[in-house]
Design a protein around this motif. Structure first.
Motif, PDB file in Angstrom:
ATOM      1  N   ILE A 119      48.066  24.005  33.263  1.00  0.00           N
ATOM      2  CA  ILE A 119      48.985  25.039  33.754  1.00  0.00           C
ATOM      3  C   ILE A 119      48.383  26.436  33.638  1.00  0.00           C
ATOM      4  CG2 ILE A 119      51.288  26.040  33.535  1.00  0.00           C
ATOM      5  CD1 ILE A 119      51.313  23.108  34.392  1.00  0.00           C
ATOM      6  N   LEU A 120      47.904  26.766  32.437  1.00  0.00           N
ATOM      7  CA  LEU A 120      47.448  28.135  32.186  1.00  0.00           C
ATOM      8  C   LEU A 120      46.143  28.450  32.917  1.00  0.00           C
ATOM      9  CD1 LEU A 120      48.219  30.687  30.673  1.00  0.00           C
ATOM     10  CD2 LEU A 120      46.922  29.854  28.700  1.00  0.00           C
ATOM     11  N   ALA A 121      45.199  27.510  32.922  1.00  0.00           N
ATOM     12  CA  ALA A 121      43.903  27.773  33.570  1.00  0.00           C
ATOM     13  C   ALA A 121      44.067  28.073  35.063  1.00  0.00           C
ATOM     14  CB  ALA A 121      42.942  26.609  33.342  1.00  0.00           C
ATOM     15  N   PRO A 122      44.809  27.264  35.835  1.00  0.00           N
ATOM     16  CA  PRO A 122      45.001  27.613  37.251  1.00  0.00           C
ATOM     17  C   PRO A 122      45.716  28.947  37.439  1.00  0.00           C
ATOM     18  CG  PRO A 122      45.579  25.317  36.866  1.00  0.00           C
ATOM     19  CD  PRO A 122      45.383  25.943  35.521  1.00  0.00           C
ATOM     20  N   PHE A 123      46.658  29.256  36.549  1.00  0.00           N
ATOM     21  CA  PHE A 123      47.360  30.543  36.619  1.00  0.00           C
ATOM     22  C   PHE A 123      46.387  31.703  36.404  1.00  0.00           C
ATOM     23  CE2 PHE A 123      49.240  33.840  33.822  1.00  0.00           C
ATOM     24  CZ  PHE A 123      50.031  34.486  34.755  1.00  0.00           C
ATOM     25  N   PHE A 124      45.523  31.598  35.390  1.00  0.00           N
ATOM     26  CA  PHE A 124      44.532  32.639  35.158  1.00  0.00           C
ATOM     27  C   PHE A 124      43.574  32.754  36.345  1.00  0.00           C
ATOM     28  CE2 PHE A 124      44.660  32.616  30.208  1.00  0.00           C
ATOM     29  CZ  PHE A 124      45.693  33.538  30.225  1.00  0.00           C
ATOM     30  N   ASN A 125      43.161  31.621  36.910  1.00  0.00           N
ATOM     31  CA  ASN A 125      42.259  31.665  38.065  1.00  0.00           C
ATOM     32  C   ASN A 125      42.900  32.427  39.221  1.00  0.00           C
ATOM     33  OD1 ASN A 125      40.435  30.118  36.610  1.00  0.00           O
ATOM     34  ND2 ASN A 125      40.889  28.214  37.700  1.00  0.00           N
ATOM     35  N   LYS A 126      44.167  32.155  39.477  1.00  0.00           N
ATOM     36  CA  LYS A 126      44.878  32.806  40.584  1.00  0.00           C
ATOM     37  C   LYS A 126      45.046  34.300  40.323  1.00  0.00           C
ATOM     38  CE  LYS A 126      48.534  30.836  42.361  1.00  0.00           C
ATOM     39  NZ  LYS A 126      49.909  30.321  42.575  1.00  0.00           N
ATOM     40  N   THR A 127      45.469  34.638  39.117  1.00  0.00           N
ATOM     41  CA  THR A 127      45.705  36.043  38.783  1.00  0.00           C
ATOM     42  C   THR A 127      44.398  36.825  38.767  1.00  0.00           C
ATOM     43  OG1 THR A 127      47.604  35.365  37.440  1.00  0.00           O
ATOM     44  CG2 THR A 127      46.782  37.599  37.124  1.00  0.00           C
ATOM     45  N   ALA A 128      43.355  36.240  38.202  1.00  0.00           N
ATOM     46  CA  ALA A 128      42.052  36.907  38.152  1.00  0.00           C
ATOM     47  C   ALA A 128      41.506  37.145  39.551  1.00  0.00           C
ATOM     48  CB  ALA A 128      41.070  36.075  37.331  1.00  0.00           C
ATOM     49  N   ALA A 129      41.693  36.184  40.446  1.00  0.00           N
ATOM     50  CA  ALA A 129      41.218  36.351  41.826  1.00  0.00           C
ATOM     51  C   ALA A 129      41.908  37.532  42.489  1.00  0.00           C
ATOM     52  CB  ALA A 129      41.456  35.073  42.621  1.00  0.00           C
ATOM     53  N   ALA A 130      43.197  37.696  42.228  1.00  0.00           N
ATOM     54  CA  ALA A 130      43.935  38.827  42.803  1.00  0.00           C
ATOM     55  C   ALA A 130      43.396  40.150  42.272  1.00  0.00           C
ATOM     56  CB  ALA A 130      45.426  38.689  42.489  1.00  0.00           C
ATOM     57  N   ILE A 131      43.147  40.209  40.972  1.00  0.00           N
ATOM     58  CA  ILE A 131      42.612  41.434  40.370  1.00  0.00           C
ATOM     59  C   ILE A 131      41.212  41.729  40.909  1.00  0.00           C
ATOM     60  CG2 ILE A 131      41.827  42.466  38.205  1.00  0.00           C
ATOM     61  CD1 ILE A 131      44.080  40.854  36.810  1.00  0.00           C
ATOM     62  N   ARG A 132      40.356  40.709  40.921  1.00  0.00           N
ATOM     63  CA  ARG A 132      38.971  40.910  41.324  1.00  0.00           C
ATOM     64  C   ARG A 132      38.845  41.188  42.830  1.00  0.00           C
ATOM     65  NH1 ARG A 132      35.163  38.819  37.544  1.00  0.00           N
ATOM     66  NH2 ARG A 132      35.533  40.062  35.671  1.00  0.00           N
ATOM     67  N   SER A 133      39.871  40.901  43.594  1.00  0.00           N
ATOM     68  CA  SER A 133      39.808  41.199  45.027  1.00  0.00           C
ATOM     69  C   SER A 133      39.815  42.695  45.291  1.00  0.00           C
ATOM     70  CB  SER A 133      40.967  40.539  45.769  1.00  0.00           C
ATOM     71  OG  SER A 133      42.211  41.144  45.446  1.00  0.00           O
ATOM     72  N   VAL A 134      40.291  43.484  44.307  1.00  0.00           N
ATOM     73  CA  VAL A 134      40.323  44.944  44.487  1.00  0.00           C
ATOM     74  C   VAL A 134      39.471  45.670  43.450  1.00  0.00           C
ATOM     75  CG1 VAL A 134      42.554  45.012  45.649  1.00  0.00           C
ATOM     76  CG2 VAL A 134      42.490  45.063  43.153  1.00  0.00           C
ATOM     77  N   VAL A 135      39.193  45.014  42.325  1.00  0.00           N
ATOM     78  CA  VAL A 135      38.352  45.598  41.282  1.00  0.00           C
ATOM     79  C   VAL A 135      37.309  44.550  40.906  1.00  0.00           C
ATOM     80  CG1 VAL A 135      38.270  46.665  39.011  1.00  0.00           C
ATOM     81  CG2 VAL A 135      40.298  46.955  40.426  1.00  0.00           C
ATOM     82  N   PRO A 136      36.093  44.675  41.385  1.00  0.00           N
ATOM     83  CA  PRO A 136      35.106  43.604  41.188  1.00  0.00           C
ATOM     84  C   PRO A 136      34.618  43.448  39.759  1.00  0.00           C
ATOM     85  CG  PRO A 136      34.100  45.485  42.292  1.00  0.00           C
ATOM     86  CD  PRO A 136      35.563  45.763  42.239  1.00  0.00           C
ATOM     87  N   ASP A 137      34.784  44.492  38.939  1.00  0.00           N
ATOM     88  CA  ASP A 137      34.346  44.427  37.549  1.00  0.00           C
ATOM     89  C   ASP A 137      35.557  44.585  36.634  1.00  0.00           C
ATOM     90  OD1 ASP A 137      31.513  44.108  37.911  1.00  0.00           O
ATOM     91  OD2 ASP A 137      31.457  46.184  38.604  1.00  0.00           O
ATOM     92  N   GLY A 138      35.287  44.802  35.390  1.00  0.00           N
ATOM     93  CA  GLY A 138      36.368  44.890  34.412  1.00  0.00           C
ATOM     94  C   GLY A 138      36.525  43.547  33.716  1.00  0.00           C
ATOM     95  N   PHE A 139      36.816  43.605  32.429  1.00  0.00           N
ATOM     96  CA  PHE A 139      36.914  42.386  31.640  1.00  0.00           C
ATOM     97  C   PHE A 139      38.206  41.635  31.963  1.00  0.00           C
ATOM     98  CE2 PHE A 139      34.568  44.798  28.016  1.00  0.00           C
ATOM     99  CZ  PHE A 139      33.382  44.732  28.740  1.00  0.00           C
ATOM    100  N   LEU A 140      38.104  40.336  32.098  1.00  0.00           N
ATOM    101  CA  LEU A 140      39.273  39.468  32.177  1.00  0.00           C
ATOM    102  C   LEU A 140      39.571  39.015  30.756  1.00  0.00           C
ATOM    103  CD1 LEU A 140      38.210  37.377  35.299  1.00  0.00           C
ATOM    104  CD2 LEU A 140      39.824  39.286  35.244  1.00  0.00           C
ATOM    105  N   MET A 141      40.702  39.481  30.218  1.00  0.00           N
ATOM    106  CA  MET A 141      41.058  39.203  28.832  1.00  0.00           C
ATOM    107  C   MET A 141      41.849  37.895  28.782  1.00  0.00           C
ATOM    108  SD  MET A 141      39.750  42.177  27.953  1.00  0.00           S
ATOM    109  CE  MET A 141      40.123  42.376  26.219  1.00  0.00           C
ATOM    110  N   LEU A 142      41.304  36.905  28.101  1.00  0.00           N
ATOM    111  CA  LEU A 142      41.882  35.566  28.097  1.00  0.00           C
ATOM    112  C   LEU A 142      42.699  35.338  26.827  1.00  0.00           C
ATOM    113  CD1 LEU A 142      38.820  33.492  29.362  1.00  0.00           C
ATOM    114  CD2 LEU A 142      40.533  34.731  30.688  1.00  0.00           C
TER     115      LEU A 142
END
Length: 499
Positions: free
Chosen positions: A260-283
């Motif tokens: 559940i959580l891993a696919p959610f993080f993948n989806k959310t991270a993709a949305a963030i990285r679509s506009v900000v290519p860098d920056g730490f993804l805090m897990l």
């Protein structure tokens, strides 16, 4: 401010210096205040004077997206002002999409339009977090979120959440001191959490009470009785027993993280990285890992199944007596196990760790010593951290005296170890120098001279003391020539003998 990046398990700046981040959480959960702490730049100046170089800055989904697909940029502008104040004071920020009990209807987080309880009742526990285990409404609302149930506009709740994060990331893209994105505070599994809790209770019944047949309803009721709960916590002080309990819950908790959580993080991270290519993804881990249940967290992947760059492990850790005054049964062995377990997960993931929350202490005198003990763990593992949290009375609290400590903010080389002796007011830093600048915060730089800074193991070094204006604290700068062996920097009073 210098751009940060990642090298294995280290955070480094653009000059290649290893960075330790130490700071505090700042989040307003109160809707009547507009989810923004009333403050001004002087607060951030004080943070800087205390040696804080990072803030975990809270946002609330209800504040960002009060109606489906409608974003409150006025709210975000107020948050941006705080980010700019932080930048003016050389403080990094990572954004925390905060939630407690999922929704603004039960605590803080999701807006009402994203809360589907199917008419079930909400139950409030004696401690706020008990509602995770007791409230049918809360758990049903979480289930709908994890199932991506469509909102009234036909768009899934998780899809709304990802789009909301995309808007937030784009809005703050021009803030150069933002280093990362904490995608969800303490993700809770919803009704799946009953299974995790159930395995712990069953293991307790068998290990401590000697029961062969477990009445889950009866045993769960004991946990929610304040007097009985304290007796259970005393029983959990036996670490052989406690290890059995957290081990029993591992698989059920990890299933949620993997499925559940891993696919959610993948989806959310993709949305963030679509506009900000860098920056730490805090897990962040599942909620239950706060108590030493080993996390099965997986690294974020893109649509092609490739692990993406710049990820930071950002777990939380609290003893079981958190949010109470029962410091007489606070158990340092349990705390040591929590963070040793986090260390094990960090090494598996092979990324830097920043402890996003710890503490949550009251003004009890014991909190000074407890804070020092926790900070010694962070020193041991070379971890960054943000204390939970800024509040009224923070400046005068016992624990704040521990947070105002000497530490190497940037090490010009590979940091081997460091330790700050509070009683002697002396810090020792061991590292292999690369020829770059080392910056050590010390709370009493204004009272020091160059004689109080000793560099052992280097043929020569440049030393500079940089007190902050109108403050005892400040920075000690050391530049030592590149070498292949460890050198030791010692900073503090009384005057140190040359070695």
């Amino acid at each position: 401010m210098k751009k940060l990046t990642i090298d294995g398990q280290r955070i480094v700046n653009e000059d290649g210096a290893q960075v330790i981040l130490s700071g505090v959480n700042l989040v307003c959960k109160e809707k009547e205040k507009g989810y923004v702490d009333p403050c001004n730049e002087s607060l951030f100046t004080w943070f800087h004077e205390q040696g804080f170089n990072v803030i975990r800055l809270g946002l609330i989904w209800d504040g960002v997206e009060p109606k489906p697909g409608v974003y409150d940029n006025e709210y975000l502008n107020k948050i941006k002002q705080q980010i700019l104040w932080a930048e003016n004071n050389d403080i990094y920020v990572f954004l925390d999409m905060h939630q407690d009990l999922y929704s603004s209807l039960y605590g803080d987080g999701a807006p009402e339009w994203a809360t589907f309880s199917d008419g079930l009742p909400h139950v409030v526990g004696q401690i706020w977090s008990d509602a995770y285990l007791e409230s049918p409404a809360l758990n049903r609302a979480l289930d709908h979120f994890w199932d991506n149930t469509p909102a009234n506009d036909g768009i899934g709740l998780q899809d709304h959440y990802a789009a909301m994060w995309k808007h937030v990331a784009a809005f703050f893209a021009d803030c150069t001191n933002i280093i990362g994105y904490d995608m969800m505070n303490e993700p809770y599994p919803g009704s799946r959490g009953q299974e995790v809790f159930g395995t712990i209770i069953a293991a307790y019944a068998q290990s401590v009470m000697g029961m062969t047949e477990v009445n889950m309803e009866q045993l769960s009721a004991l946990w929610f009785d304040e007097e009985q709960k304290q007796e259970i916590l005393v029983g959990m002080a036996d670490m052989d027993i406690y290890r059995v309990l957290v081990e029993s819950a591992k698989e059920a908790s990890q299933v949620f993280e993997r499925e559940i959580l891993a696919p959610f993080f993948n989806k959310t991270a993709a949305a963030i990285r679509s506009v900000v290519p860098d920056g730490f993804l805090m897990l962040e881990t599942s909620y239950f890992s706060n108590m030493a249940v080993e996390s099965g967290l997986e690294l974020v992947q893109n649509d092609e199944g490739i692990i993406v760059h710049h990820q930071v492990y950002a777990p939380h850790g609290y003893d079981l007596v958190v949010d109470t005054e029962h410091y007489e049964i606070y158990n340092q062995d349990r705390v040591d196990l929590i963070f040793a377990t986090h260390r094990k997960v960090q090494e598996r993931l092979n990324i830097p760790a920043l402890i996003g929350e710890w503490g949550a202490f009251t003004d009890h005198p014991a909190t000074l010593g407890l804070s020092k003990a926790l900070i010694s763990i962070f020193e041991q593992y070379l971890w960054s951290n943000t204390y939970w949290c800024w509040c009224d009375g923070f400046r005068e609290s016992p624990y704040s005296k521990a947070l105002n400590r000497a530490y190497p903010q940037a090490t010009g080389g590979v940091l081997v170890e460091y330790h700050y002796d509070y009683d002697a007011d002396i810090i020792k830093v061991d590292y292999v120098p690369s020829g770059g600048e080392t910056l050590i915060y010390h709370p009493r730089v204004a009272l020091l001279s160059k004689e109080n800074v000793v560099v052992a193991g280097a043929d020569s070094s440049l030393i500079e003391l940089r007190p902050f204006p109108d403050s005892e604290g400040g920075i000690v700068s050391i530049i030592a020539p590149q070498g292949e062996t460890t050198i030791t920097i010692t900073v503090g009073k009384p005057p140190l003998e040359q070695k």
